[in-house]
Design an enzyme around this catalytic site. Structure first.
Site, PDB file in Angstrom:
ATOM      1  N   TYR A 247       9.628 -18.735 -38.181  1.00 57.13           N
ATOM      2  CA  TYR A 247      10.749 -19.555 -38.623  1.00 57.13           C
ATOM      3  C   TYR A 247      11.848 -19.420 -37.587  1.00 57.13           C
ATOM      4  O   TYR A 247      11.879 -18.469 -36.806  1.00 57.13           O
ATOM      5  CB  TYR A 247      11.250 -19.145 -40.009  1.00 57.13           C
ATOM      6  CG  TYR A 247      11.274 -17.659 -40.242  1.00 57.13           C
ATOM      7  CD1 TYR A 247      12.281 -16.855 -39.729  1.00 57.13           C
ATOM      8  CD2 TYR A 247      10.259 -17.039 -40.971  1.00 57.13           C
ATOM      9  CE1 TYR A 247      12.279 -15.487 -39.928  1.00 57.13           C
ATOM     10  CE2 TYR A 247      10.250 -15.676 -41.169  1.00 57.13           C
ATOM     11  CZ  TYR A 247      11.272 -14.906 -40.649  1.00 57.13           C
ATOM     12  OH  TYR A 247      11.272 -13.550 -40.844  1.00 57.13           O
TER      13      TYR A 247
ATOM     14  N   GLU B 195       6.338  -8.646 -41.407  1.00 62.05           N
ATOM     15  CA  GLU B 195       6.700  -9.360 -42.624  1.00 62.05           C
ATOM     16  C   GLU B 195       6.275  -8.565 -43.850  1.00 62.05           C
ATOM     17  O   GLU B 195       5.340  -7.764 -43.793  1.00 62.05           O
ATOM     18  CB  GLU B 195       6.016 -10.733 -42.649  1.00 62.05           C
ATOM     19  CG  GLU B 195       6.514 -11.667 -41.577  1.00 62.05           C
ATOM     20  CD  GLU B 195       7.915 -12.180 -41.831  1.00 62.05           C
ATOM     21  OE1 GLU B 195       8.223 -12.575 -42.971  1.00 62.05           O
ATOM     22  OE2 GLU B 195       8.712 -12.179 -40.877  1.00 62.05           O
TER      23      GLU B 195
END
Length: 87
Positions: free
Chosen positions: A22, A44
């Protein structure tokens, strides 16, 4: 690193460049690469989209344990233990 993380609870962490996840600007991995020439990385959370960045309480400790063993594996694999304070 990802194999060691998976070994605890069989949760798969897939290695991939963080740039495609992102949009970010001025992140730590950017600084590491530009200023020090060190490729950075992001780990993540184990969630695949159901909870976002707000994991339920039951997943916090397992996620922390996976992260801990993964970082230890990276330290051992890249022989960077000399950079870790001993006290």
């Amino acid at each position: 690193m990802s194999n060691r993380m998976k070994s605890l609870y069989n949760v798969v962490y897939t290695p991939a460049p963080s740039a495609g996840l992102y949009p970010t600007s001025g992140s730590a991995e950017d600084w590491l690469y530009v200023k020090a020439g060190i490729p950075g990385f992001v780990i993540e959370l184990r969630d695949k989209g159901k909870y976002g960045f707000n994991l339920p309480t039951s997943q916090i400790k397992p996620t922390g344990m996976e992260l801990f063993v993964g970082i230890l594996a990276a330290i051992k694999a890249h022989n960077i233990s000399q950079f870790i304070p001993t006290n």
